[in-house]
Write a protein that holds these residues in place. Structure first.
Motif, short mmCIF file in Angstrom:
data_model
loop_
_atom_site.label_atom_id
_atom_site.label_comp_id
_atom_site.label_asym_id
_atom_site.label_seq_id
_atom_site.Cartn_x
_atom_site.Cartn_y
_atom_site.Cartn_z
N GLU A 1 61.76 -1.11 -26.66
CA GLU A 1 60.18 -0.65 -26.67
C GLU A 1 59.86 0.15 -28.14
O GLU A 1 58.92 0.56 -28.32
CB GLU A 1 59.70 0.12 -25.65
N GLY A 2 61.22 0.39 -28.83
CA GLY A 2 60.97 1.10 -30.22
C GLY A 2 61.00 2.59 -29.92
O GLY A 2 60.55 3.24 -31.10
N MET A 3 61.54 3.10 -28.93
CA MET A 3 61.55 4.40 -28.68
C MET A 3 63.08 4.98 -28.63
O MET A 3 63.82 4.18 -28.25
CB MET A 3 60.91 5.12 -27.40
N SER A 4 63.05 6.23 -29.01
CA SER A 4 64.66 6.71 -28.87
C SER A 4 64.68 7.56 -27.54
O SER A 4 63.75 7.52 -26.65
CB SER A 4 64.84 7.82 -29.91
N PHE A 5 65.96 7.88 -26.98
CA PHE A 5 66.12 8.26 -25.61
C PHE A 5 66.49 9.61 -25.40
O PHE A 5 67.22 10.13 -26.20
CB PHE A 5 67.23 7.52 -24.88
N GLY A 6 65.77 10.59 -24.76
CA GLY A 6 66.42 12.01 -24.39
C GLY A 6 66.35 12.21 -22.98
O GLY A 6 65.89 11.23 -22.01
N ILE A 7 67.04 13.29 -22.66
CA ILE A 7 67.51 13.48 -21.24
C ILE A 7 67.44 14.97 -20.98
O ILE A 7 67.75 15.84 -21.88
CB ILE A 7 68.86 12.83 -20.83
N TRP A 8 67.23 15.39 -19.79
CA TRP A 8 66.97 16.62 -19.21
C TRP A 8 68.39 17.16 -18.57
O TRP A 8 68.97 16.75 -18.02
CB TRP A 8 65.92 16.72 -18.13
N PHE A 9 68.67 18.46 -19.07
CA PHE A 9 69.95 19.01 -18.31
C PHE A 9 69.55 20.67 -18.11
O PHE A 9 68.59 21.11 -18.61
CB PHE A 9 71.14 19.49 -19.44
N GLU A 10 70.23 21.21 -17.29
CA GLU A 10 69.92 22.50 -16.93
C GLU A 10 71.40 23.27 -16.79
O GLU A 10 71.67 23.58 -15.63
CB GLU A 10 68.97 22.95 -15.64
N PRO A 11 72.10 23.23 -17.99
CA PRO A 11 73.59 23.54 -17.70
C PRO A 11 73.75 24.97 -17.46
O PRO A 11 75.09 25.05 -16.65
CB PRO A 11 73.97 23.44 -19.30
N GLU A 12 73.06 25.89 -17.57
CA GLU A 12 73.56 27.23 -17.04
C GLU A 12 73.35 27.59 -15.67
O GLU A 12 73.36 28.62 -15.14
CB GLU A 12 73.00 28.20 -17.96
N MET A 13 72.81 26.70 -15.03
CA MET A 13 72.49 26.82 -13.46
C MET A 13 73.33 25.76 -12.44
O MET A 13 73.80 25.05 -12.62
CB MET A 13 70.91 26.56 -13.42
N ILE A 14 73.19 26.73 -11.19
CA ILE A 14 74.05 25.97 -10.12
C ILE A 14 73.30 25.95 -8.79
O ILE A 14 72.91 26.91 -8.31
CB ILE A 14 75.39 26.25 -10.04
#
Length: 694
Positions: free
Chosen positions: A369-382
């Motif tokens: 679709e002509g878009m780049s891709f990003g993603i969510w992280f919350e690395p400092e949490m558990i």
């Protein structure tokens, strides 16, 4: 013996002086002085008279006020031996290292235990002074408090402006009158915080957004800070910024502050804002590809939340692309067995239930679709309900009986094993997929403040940046809970607030622009009914508020009517057509004669063009709109002004102002002294005007 030093740019001069080998003090800071100025004379002229009830000589208000020199206010340092015995140094001059536009001063205490160093560097283009202090000891000691180099506050100021906030209500301005005593603010949450943004504006008497003298400060640290703005009994004033107290939990031989960013402005608060905006954009943020236009975002959070479904996400991605989105960000819910916020944080592996073939089918569709891709992280949490917590409960920061936040704990980022684990898990996701963007979240405060937590997070981000240099990172912490120049030296965008309420965003963006340029400030078009306030706004208002900054969408595009989709596409197209200059424009807050109007002027480099966003945040007390005066134009130049959304005028706007029918050509002097008379409109509407210098 008197020693003096000076730093200059075209706007300001900073003079420091020292007598009897004592710690240096700022003896002048303000408009640029003559090159012929005798600095020793300035030092002597700086000395205050004494009278009854005072000491025979005023103690220096030095760059690190010492308790041992009968200083009557807050000291700049508090250090103890490991057995708790206070160290009370008297520092003496040791060395000055002078560079082009920089100065380092070094002082040793009389017992040769501590060495104090301070560095000042002035940027001739942005007009920002970077100041930093550090202490070295000949044996491990405990640090309670260390201020960055202390600056005096002006005597001609009647008030100070600092910033408070809350979740979905960041960057609220507080005005506090100067008086004997101290304005003390301390953030002990372990992150920059919604509540206590580490910034301070000190306007001189009569200063406005566009005129007058003002001083400004920002402390670039993400782990919580302390600010003290103190008026001493003799009337002098000092500004201290540093890490929150008692956050260095281990005895060490070296301690350092973060950088304190300071500047003097001779054209009001806007002068401070422009300095911060340019310095952050051009000196602090390191862009993976500086020439790449800032892409229009689409974030799926408020469309699907945790309910990830591949066909549905593909449909949403296609609709977002048709509206003009250029980056698709997959938010929380793609990993582990993450069906709500009680589980799976730290299990950074793709959920095979939701993505049986992994993320690749979605990423391929987004790219098609002509878009780049990003993603969510919350690395400092558990989460306690996670595979990693069950395997490594000792990795969690704080006690077992701690109060949870959003059903989660924080990981102990000071542990090398934690950093290694997170680097491996996040690195694998980035290595296995074509991802160019991370939304890096931080959704709870820490159980107790610890500077090593912040340093550990910095180290992880730095390592990931080195391994994946083309990946951009957004700093999000329940919205605006981690925004500062320290995190932005490692990231490229901030999520100003979790609120997509356009009314609230209008106000927040206006105040945040004192520190943040458009290029780093994410602003999204939210759903018709705002999920955090319940308010309902017209698509035009939502779209134009988002177009003030780095534009994006964060709603379910399937809810849009054909008319709403058409309006959103048009505004997005306008933003794309103008982003090449707007991302480097100066955001200038306008002094509106009508308090219901919140307006700004984005002025292009060189001043050849500008755009004015005039938002109506309430109902005016008078019937007709008051003229809106512009700023920083050439008085003798002629400008063409166009109201580009004149079709948004409501039926109750029944008159014939010229802007409603055609453009007008007027002088810069007219625009700055009289201003533009805008058409009438309802509250929660935006007028957008383009200006071109002829």
């Amino acid at each position: 013996m008197i020693r003096c030093w000076r730093l200059d740019d075209s706007r300001q001069t900073l003079v420091l002086g020292s007598q009897h080998d004592h710690l240096a003090e700022v003896v002048y800071w303000g408009p640029r002085l003559s090159d012929q100025e005798d600095l020793t004379t300035l030092y002597k002229a700086h000395v205050l008279d004494v009278t009854g009830g005072m000491l025979d000589q005023n103690p220096e208000l030095s760059i690190c006020p010492e308790a041992t020199r009968t200083f009557p206010g807050q000291p700049g340092m508090s250090v103890r031996e490991q057995d708790g015995t206070p160290l009370l140094p008297k520092f003496c001059f040791a060395e000055a290292v002078e560079e082009d536009d920089a100065l380092t001063l070094i002082f040793k205490d009389q017992d040769d235990v501590l060495t104090y160093s301070a560095r000042f560097a002035i940027d001739g283009q942005t007009h920002v002074i970077e100041a930093k202090a550090w202490v070295d000891a000949d044996r491990p000691v405990h640090l309670h408090w260390l201020s960055a180099p202390v600056f005096p506050a002006p005597q001609s100021s009647d008030e100070m402006i600092d910033f408070a906030g809350r979740w979905c209500g960041e960057f609220q301005m507080n005005r506090t009158p100067w008086s004997a005593g101290m304005r003390y603010r301390e953030n002990r949450t372990g992150r920059t915080g919604h509540e206590h943004f580490p910034g301070l504006i000190v306007p001189c008497r009569g200063a406005t957004n566009a005129s007058g003298h003002a001083y400004a400060f920002h402390y670039g640290w993400s782990g919580g800070h302390r600010m003290a703005a103190e008026e001493l009994p003799d009337g002098r004033r000092q500004i201290q910024f540093g890490h929150a107290t008692r956050v260095e939990l281990q005895a060490k031989t070296h301690f350092a502050t973060a950088t304190l960013y300071a500047m003097f402005s001779d054209d009001g608060i806007n002068g401070c804002a422009v300095a911060f905006q340019r310095h952050l954009r051009d000196r602090v943020v390191t862009w993976p590809d500086p020439e790449r236009p800032r892409p229009v975002h689409y974030n799926c959070w408020e469309a699907v939340y945790f309910n990830h479904n591949l066909p549905e996400l593909k449909d949403i991605a296609s609709r977002a692309a048709a509206l003009g989105a250029e980056r698709f960000v997959l938010d929380d819910g793609w990993f582990g067995n993450r069906d709500d916020d009680t589980m799976a944080l730290s299990d950074w592996e793709v959920d095979p239930r939701k993505y049986p073939e992994g993320l690749k089918p979605l990423i391929d569709h987004v790219h098609a679709e002509g878009m780049s891709f990003g993603i969510w992280f919350e690395p400092e949490m558990i989460n306690e309900d996670s595979n990693i917590h069950r395997a490594h409960p000792d990795w969690a920061l704080g006690g077992e009986d701690q109060i949870l936040g959003r059903q989660q704990k924080a990981l102990n980022m000071a542990l090398p094993d934690v950093q290694e684990f997170l680097f491996d898990r996040i690195g694998k996701i980035l290595s296995d997929h074509e991802i160019d963007y991370i939304k890096w979240d931080h959704n709870r405060v820490l159980p107790s403040p610890d500077a090593s937590q912040t340093r550990g997070s910095y180290a992880l981000i730095d390592r990931l940046r080195e391994a994946f240099p083309k990946v951009e990172i957004e700093s999000c912490a329940s919205g605006g809970g981690r925004i500062d120049f320290g995190i932005l030296s490692r990231t490229h965008r901030v999520w100003l607030s979790d609120s997509n309420d356009a009314h609230e965003r209008l106000k927040m963006q206006h105040n945040a622009a004192i520190f943040l340029p458009s290029a780093v400030t994410g602003s999204h078009v939210g759903p018709r009914e705002c999920h955090t306030s319940g308010r309902v706004y017209d698509i035009r208002f939502r779209a134009w508020v988002a177009a003030q900054r780095h534009m994006g969408f964060e709603m379910d595009p399937r809810e849009l009517t054909d008319e709403e989709a058409s309006v959103l596409k048009d505004v997005t197209t306008w933003w794309k057509d103008n982003r090449h200059w707007m991302n480097r424009a100066d955001i200038l807050r306008l002094d509106s004669s009508d308090p219901s109007t919140i307006a700004e002027q984005q002025l292009a480099e060189g001043g050849s063009r500008f755009v004015v966003f005039a938002g109506r945040a309430g109902t005016s007390s008078q019937i007709a709109p008051r003229p809106l005066r512009l700023t920083r134009l050439s008085p003798d130049a002629m400008y063409r002004i166009e109201l580009i959304n004149k079709e948004d005028a409501p039926e109750l706007s029944r008159g014939t102002p010229l802007l409603k029918s055609e453009g007008l050509v007027v002088s810069g002097a007219y625009l700055m002294s009289h201003g533009l008379t805008l058409p009438w409109s309802f509250p929660d509407r935006m007028w957008v005007l383009e200006g071109t210098r002829l």
